[in-house]
Write a protein that holds these residues in place. Structure first.
Motif, PDB file in Angstrom:
ATOM      1  N   THR A 148      -4.899   6.540 -11.447  1.00  0.00           N
ATOM      2  CA  THR A 148      -4.751   5.392 -12.358  1.00  0.00           C
ATOM      3  C   THR A 148      -3.441   4.634 -12.114  1.00  0.00           C
ATOM      4  OG1 THR A 148      -3.838   6.913 -14.021  1.00  0.00           O
ATOM      5  CG2 THR A 148      -6.176   6.381 -14.198  1.00  0.00           C
ATOM      6  N   MET A 156      -6.287   3.210 -19.030  1.00  0.00           N
ATOM      7  CA  MET A 156      -6.906   3.504 -17.731  1.00  0.00           C
ATOM      8  C   MET A 156      -7.212   4.997 -17.604  1.00  0.00           C
ATOM      9  SD  MET A 156      -7.321   0.604 -16.342  1.00  0.00           S
ATOM     10  CE  MET A 156      -7.480  -0.122 -17.958  1.00  0.00           C
ATOM     11  N   ARG A 159     -10.318   5.665 -20.019  1.00  0.00           N
ATOM     12  CA  ARG A 159     -11.517   4.992 -19.520  1.00  0.00           C
ATOM     13  C   ARG A 159     -12.145   5.786 -18.376  1.00  0.00           C
ATOM     14  NH1 ARG A 159     -11.254  -1.476 -18.320  1.00  0.00           N
ATOM     15  NH2 ARG A 159     -10.752  -0.877 -16.201  1.00  0.00           N
ATOM     16  N   LYS A 174      -4.575  11.868 -11.402  1.00  0.00           N
ATOM     17  CA  LYS A 174      -3.183  11.564 -11.047  1.00  0.00           C
ATOM     18  C   LYS A 174      -2.798  10.224 -11.667  1.00  0.00           C
ATOM     19  CE  LYS A 174      -1.080   9.210  -8.004  1.00  0.00           C
ATOM     20  NZ  LYS A 174       0.087   8.785  -8.800  1.00  0.00           N
ATOM     21  N   PRO A 175      -1.928  10.265 -12.688  1.00  0.00           N
ATOM     22  CA  PRO A 175      -1.470   8.990 -13.257  1.00  0.00           C
ATOM     23  C   PRO A 175      -0.416   8.358 -12.356  1.00  0.00           C
ATOM     24  CG  PRO A 175      -0.433  10.821 -14.416  1.00  0.00           C
ATOM     25  CD  PRO A 175      -1.337  11.431 -13.373  1.00  0.00           C
ATOM     26  N   GLY A 205       2.843  13.486  -8.205  1.00  0.00           N
ATOM     27  CA  GLY A 205       3.555  13.891  -6.987  1.00  0.00           C
ATOM     28  C   GLY A 205       3.417  12.818  -5.931  1.00  0.00           C
ATOM     29  N   THR A 226      -8.348   3.125 -10.089  1.00  0.00           N
ATOM     30  CA  THR A 226      -7.944   1.786 -10.508  1.00  0.00           C
ATOM     31  C   THR A 226      -6.577   1.514  -9.915  1.00  0.00           C
ATOM     32  OG1 THR A 226      -9.189   1.924 -12.566  1.00  0.00           O
ATOM     33  CG2 THR A 226      -7.470   0.272 -12.467  1.00  0.00           C
ATOM     34  N   SER A 228      -4.543  -1.080  -6.575  1.00  0.00           N
ATOM     35  CA  SER A 228      -4.581  -2.184  -5.614  1.00  0.00           C
ATOM     36  C   SER A 228      -5.745  -2.023  -4.628  1.00  0.00           C
ATOM     37  CB  SER A 228      -3.260  -2.227  -4.842  1.00  0.00           C
ATOM     38  OG  SER A 228      -3.099  -1.016  -4.144  1.00  0.00           O
ATOM     39  N   VAL A 231      -4.856   0.318  -1.581  1.00  0.00           N
ATOM     40  CA  VAL A 231      -5.001   1.769  -1.790  1.00  0.00           C
ATOM     41  C   VAL A 231      -6.480   2.129  -1.981  1.00  0.00           C
ATOM     42  CG1 VAL A 231      -4.417   3.697  -3.320  1.00  0.00           C
ATOM     43  CG2 VAL A 231      -2.653   2.040  -2.675  1.00  0.00           C
ATOM     44  N   GLU A 249     -11.872   0.108  -9.080  1.00  0.00           N
ATOM     45  CA  GLU A 249     -11.495  -1.029  -9.936  1.00  0.00           C
ATOM     46  C   GLU A 249     -10.208  -1.588  -9.338  1.00  0.00           C
ATOM     47  OE1 GLU A 249     -13.136  -2.042 -12.621  1.00  0.00           O
ATOM     48  OE2 GLU A 249     -14.477  -0.369 -13.018  1.00  0.00           O
ATOM     49  N   GLY A 251      -7.812  -5.017  -7.396  1.00  0.00           N
ATOM     50  CA  GLY A 251      -7.057  -6.202  -7.794  1.00  0.00           C
ATOM     51  C   GLY A 251      -7.945  -7.407  -8.095  1.00  0.00           C
ATOM     52  N   GLY A 252      -7.356  -8.407  -8.727  1.00  0.00           N
ATOM     53  CA  GLY A 252      -8.080  -9.635  -9.038  1.00  0.00           C
ATOM     54  C   GLY A 252      -7.233 -10.847  -8.697  1.00  0.00           C
ATOM     55  N   PHE A 380       0.762 -11.113 -10.650  1.00  0.00           N
ATOM     56  CA  PHE A 380       1.149  -9.998 -11.529  1.00  0.00           C
ATOM     57  C   PHE A 380       2.476 -10.282 -12.225  1.00  0.00           C
ATOM     58  CE2 PHE A 380      -0.263  -5.451 -12.152  1.00  0.00           C
ATOM     59  CZ  PHE A 380      -1.603  -5.784 -12.255  1.00  0.00           C
ATOM     60  N   PHE A 444     -17.130  -3.075 -17.276  1.00  0.00           N
ATOM     61  CA  PHE A 444     -15.943  -3.716 -16.687  1.00  0.00           C
ATOM     62  C   PHE A 444     -15.915  -3.404 -15.196  1.00  0.00           C
ATOM     63  CE2 PHE A 444     -11.564  -4.134 -15.494  1.00  0.00           C
ATOM     64  CZ  PHE A 444     -10.990  -5.042 -16.374  1.00  0.00           C
TER      65      PHE A 444
HETATM   66  P1  NAP Z   1      -1.318   0.893  -6.642  1.00  0.00           P
HETATM   67  O1  NAP Z   1      -0.066   0.776  -5.908  1.00  0.00           O
HETATM   68  O2  NAP Z   1      -2.590   0.817  -5.902  1.00  0.00           O
HETATM   69  O3  NAP Z   1      -1.218   2.256  -7.458  1.00  0.00           O
HETATM   70  C1  NAP Z   1      -2.272   2.703  -8.266  1.00  0.00           C
HETATM   71  C2  NAP Z   1      -2.320   4.206  -8.214  1.00  0.00           C
HETATM   72  O4  NAP Z   1      -2.590   4.606  -6.884  1.00  0.00           O
HETATM   73  C3  NAP Z   1      -1.010   4.881  -8.612  1.00  0.00           C
HETATM   74  O5  NAP Z   1      -1.316   6.061  -9.302  1.00  0.00           O
HETATM   75  C4  NAP Z   1      -0.378   5.191  -7.270  1.00  0.00           C
HETATM   76  O6  NAP Z   1       0.483   6.302  -7.276  1.00  0.00           O
HETATM   77  C5  NAP Z   1      -1.600   5.546  -6.450  1.00  0.00           C
HETATM   78  N1  NAP Z   1      -1.420   5.436  -5.012  1.00  0.00           N
HETATM   79  C6  NAP Z   1      -0.534   4.681  -4.323  1.00  0.00           C
HETATM   80  N2  NAP Z   1      -0.706   4.876  -2.995  1.00  0.00           N
HETATM   81  C7  NAP Z   1      -1.702   5.793  -2.856  1.00  0.00           C
HETATM   82  C8  NAP Z   1      -2.344   6.401  -1.742  1.00  0.00           C
HETATM   83  N3  NAP Z   1      -2.017   6.105  -0.480  1.00  0.00           N
HETATM   84  N4  NAP Z   1      -3.324   7.298  -1.975  1.00  0.00           N
HETATM   85  C9  NAP Z   1      -3.675   7.613  -3.240  1.00  0.00           C
HETATM   86  N5  NAP Z   1      -3.120   7.060  -4.331  1.00  0.00           N
HETATM   87  C10 NAP Z   1      -2.141   6.153  -4.138  1.00  0.00           C
HETATM   88  O7  NAP Z   1      -1.442  -0.216  -7.790  1.00  0.00           O
HETATM   89  P2  NAP Z   1      -0.417  -0.508  -8.947  1.00  0.00           P
HETATM   90  O8  NAP Z   1       0.669  -1.343  -8.385  1.00  0.00           O
HETATM   91  O9  NAP Z   1      -0.057   0.726  -9.675  1.00  0.00           O
HETATM   92  O10 NAP Z   1      -1.341  -1.341  -9.958  1.00  0.00           O
HETATM   93  C11 NAP Z   1      -1.513  -2.678  -9.845  1.00  0.00           C
HETATM   94  C12 NAP Z   1      -2.842  -2.978  -9.174  1.00  0.00           C
HETATM   95  O11 NAP Z   1      -3.898  -2.379  -9.896  1.00  0.00           O
HETATM   96  C13 NAP Z   1      -3.132  -4.447  -9.204  1.00  0.00           C
HETATM   97  O12 NAP Z   1      -3.682  -4.860  -7.990  1.00  0.00           O
HETATM   98  C14 NAP Z   1      -4.152  -4.585 -10.317  1.00  0.00           C
HETATM   99  O13 NAP Z   1      -4.958  -5.710 -10.229  1.00  0.00           O
HETATM  100  C15 NAP Z   1      -4.908  -3.322 -10.185  1.00  0.00           C
HETATM  101  N6  NAP Z   1      -5.585  -2.999 -11.439  1.00  0.00           N
HETATM  102  C16 NAP Z   1      -6.931  -3.118 -11.475  1.00  0.00           C
HETATM  103  C17 NAP Z   1      -7.614  -2.870 -12.645  1.00  0.00           C
HETATM  104  C18 NAP Z   1      -9.103  -2.974 -12.687  1.00  0.00           C
HETATM  105  O14 NAP Z   1      -9.700  -2.452 -13.609  1.00  0.00           O
HETATM  106  N7  NAP Z   1      -9.739  -3.620 -11.732  1.00  0.00           N
HETATM  107  C19 NAP Z   1      -6.925  -2.469 -13.790  1.00  0.00           C
HETATM  108  C20 NAP Z   1      -5.542  -2.356 -13.727  1.00  0.00           C
HETATM  109  C21 NAP Z   1      -4.881  -2.628 -12.521  1.00  0.00           C
HETATM  110  P3  NAP Z   1       2.055   6.160  -7.475  1.00  0.00           P
HETATM  111  O15 NAP Z   1       2.218   5.475  -8.780  1.00  0.00           O
HETATM  112  O16 NAP Z   1       2.495   7.576  -7.509  1.00  0.00           O
HETATM  113  O17 NAP Z   1       2.561   5.369  -6.323  1.00  0.00           O
END
Ligand code: NAP
Length: 474
Positions: A148, A156, A159, A174-175, A205, A226, A228, A231, A249, A251-252, A380, A444
């Motif tokens: 999440t 998140m 859900r 993993k949050p 972690g 949920t 990027s 990822v 779920e 990015g948008g 964002f 959603f």
């Molecule tokens: P993110 O960088 O993709 O991180 C999301 C989660 O993925 C975090 O728990 C992160 O861990 C983990 N993660 C990062 N790199 C990973 C890898 N290589 N393998 C496995 N897990 C990994 O996104 P964010 O910056 O937290 O959130 C913003 C993004 O989420 C935006 O693009 C937004 O649009 C999207 N989002 C989408 C929705 C939806 O419902 N569509 C809802 C909310 C947000 P760490 O925190 O430990 O790095």
């Protein structure tokens, strides 16, 4: 209010200490608020082991018993709503009032899942041969791996966990490392509600390592993520070998269209409500605001008047309605989008001031060019990029000129136009004269690079169920 931090891994109903730690900061002050456990690879595997053992019993627990346990979790969340909201504000920055609304929203997914746990019914289909009966019923997919993001530290998490366990699955979640405290607090409440050890496991972690382990372990039968798009694609590829079910779920880059016949007051209220939620840090935030030429100047002026009234500051202060961005990297991205658009001809109409720390003044840019970064990348942050259009065909083509397709909004009173836009805009969710898209009762999710799978509603539960068909000859 004295807050109890849950800062250890939660595996098999036990709190597990680790040597390595993750530092959690308050984005409003940049001060450290906690040190949270950092799992080693073997501890992630232990969490999967625990989920495997618990699955044997949990999937057979009477639906009504599951429903009661999940409902008790919901009750505890509501009972502790103030503590949870404070944790959300501390680690994520959003104003307390918004954090409280998130807790209610997060609890609604738990309540919905508890209610639906009793309604996972199959069907009997008429025989296609003499003396046969076709039965279709649903079974839990098995162990779920969930990851999440930080922008909704409670919602998140619930859900994903609530529908998964209502379906009879067990889960390793993993949050986000930026906001793990709320998630651990929720896991503690689930345990206090009586949900069996091993049904819900939480680890924090090294994100790529945890993602790899969940993806490669064939016992994990579903990944729900949920975050990027980047990822999401990594997790999709990493899960290919064991052909897991996936919900992504991602990015948008939501278009928000104001037609010339729109109720401008309603459009303005909707735009601000959706764009300023969590300081512009939500996946369904309007990112590209298309305003018809006839109402462009008037609408921009109305927007400026409203933004001027919004107080930016620490979310714990009562009159603050705009909190900080999550960190400096987020601020740099918003500034980059502003600079890029201005280089391409946009004018600064309001805001733009660089406030201290992670704070940023809401900003309006007018006459933004369609080739600006903000037109094709999610900002964002609190940037209102106003584009101008003249015809329905033009704005439809601009709206669809994006690799993303999560949410889209438009305001008009013309029914023919409503039908055309509703059908032709490429998005998983469309707000017509309203922006309140996300609740427990509706599906959603997105299309294109915004991912696939749905959360919320009955469809959200089916994401965690396999369909089994059997033919019986009497
Ligand atoms: P993110 O960088 O993709 O991180 C999301 C989660 O993925 C975090 O728990 C992160 O861990 C983990 N993660 C990062 N790199 C990973 C890898 N290589 N393998 C496995 N897990 C990994 O996104 P964010 O910056 O937290 O959130 C913003 C993004 O989420 C935006 O693009 C937004 O649009 C999207 N989002 C989408 C929705 C939806 O419902 N569509 C809802 C909310 C947000 P760490 O925190 O430990 O790095």
């Amino acid at each position: 209010m004295q807050l109890e931090f849950k800062d250890k891994l939660f595996i098999n109903g036990k709190w597990i200490e680790t040597e390595k730690k993750i530092v959690v900061n308050n984005p409003a002050t940049n001060q450290v608020i906690a040190y949270v456990a950092h799992a080693e690879a073997n501890q992630v595997i232990q969490a999967i082991d625990a989920a495997e053992t618990a699955l044997i019993k949990w999937r057979k627990v009477l639906a009504k018993t599951k429903a009661n346990l999940i409902m008790e979790w919901c009750h505890l969340m509501l009972k502790h709503q103030n503590e949870i909201a404070r944790l959300i504000t501390l680690e994520c920055g959003k104003p307390l009032k918004e954090a409280l609304a998130e807790v209610i929203y997060a609890a609604s997914f738990v309540q919905w899942a508890a209610e639906q746990a009793k309604r996972i019914d199959g069907v009997i289909i008429s025989g296609h041969l003499d003396d046969v009966e076709n039965k279709v019923h649903y079974e839990p997919v098995g162990i779920v791996g969930a990851i999440t993001p930080w922008n909704f530290p409670a919602a998140m998490v619930t859900r994903k966990i609530a529908p998964a366990i209502a379906a009879g699955c067990t889960i390793v979640l993993k949050p986000a490392e930026l906001t793990p405290l709320t998630a651990y607090y929720l896991a503690d409440l689930a345990s206090k509600a009586g949900i069996m050890p091993g049904v819900i496991n939480l680890v924090t972690g090294d994100a790529p390592q945890i993602g790899r382990i969940l993806g490669e372990d064939a016992r994990v039968r579903k990944i729900t993520f949920t975050g990027s798009t980047k990822v999401g694609k990594t997790l999709f590829a990493g899960s290919a070998n064991s052909l897991k079910r996936m919900s992504l779920e991602l990015g948008g880059n939501a278009p928000f269209i104001v037609f010339e016949d729109a109720n401008l007051e309603e459009a303005l209220a909707g735009l601000i409500a959706s764009k300023m939620r969590n300081c512009g840090q939500t996946c369904i935030c309007p990112n590209r605001i298309y305003v018809h030429k006839q109402v462009y100047t008037k609408f921009a002026a109305m927007l400026k008047d409203e933004l001027a009234k919004m107080k930016v500051g620490n979310g714990l202060d009562a009159d603050v309605v705009v909190g900080p961005l999550i960190n400096q990297a987020a601020k740099v991205k918003v500034k980059m989008h502003i600079n890029d658009a201005m280089t391409k001809g946009a004018q600064l109409y309001f805001g733009g001031s660089d406030l201290a720390g992670n704070f940023m003044q809401p900003t309006i840019l007018i006459n933004v060019a369609p080739n600006s970064q903000v037109a094709y990348e999610e900002t964002f942050g609190p940037l209102f990029a106003l584009f101008q259009f003249e015809s329905d065909e033009e704005v439809l083509s601009l709206a669809n000129a994006s690799e993303y397709g999560l949410a889209a909004y438009f305001y008009t009173q013309n029914y023919k136009r409503i039908n055309k836009m509703r059908n032709d805009i490429e998005a998983g969710m469309i707000g017509i004269n309203s922006v309140y898209l996300s609740t427990d009762v509706v599906p959603f999710g997105g299309v294109k690079s915004s991912g696939f799978g749905r959360e919320g509603s009955q469809l959200g539960i089916y994401e965690f169920l396999n369909t089994k068909y059997s033919l019986y000859k009497y």
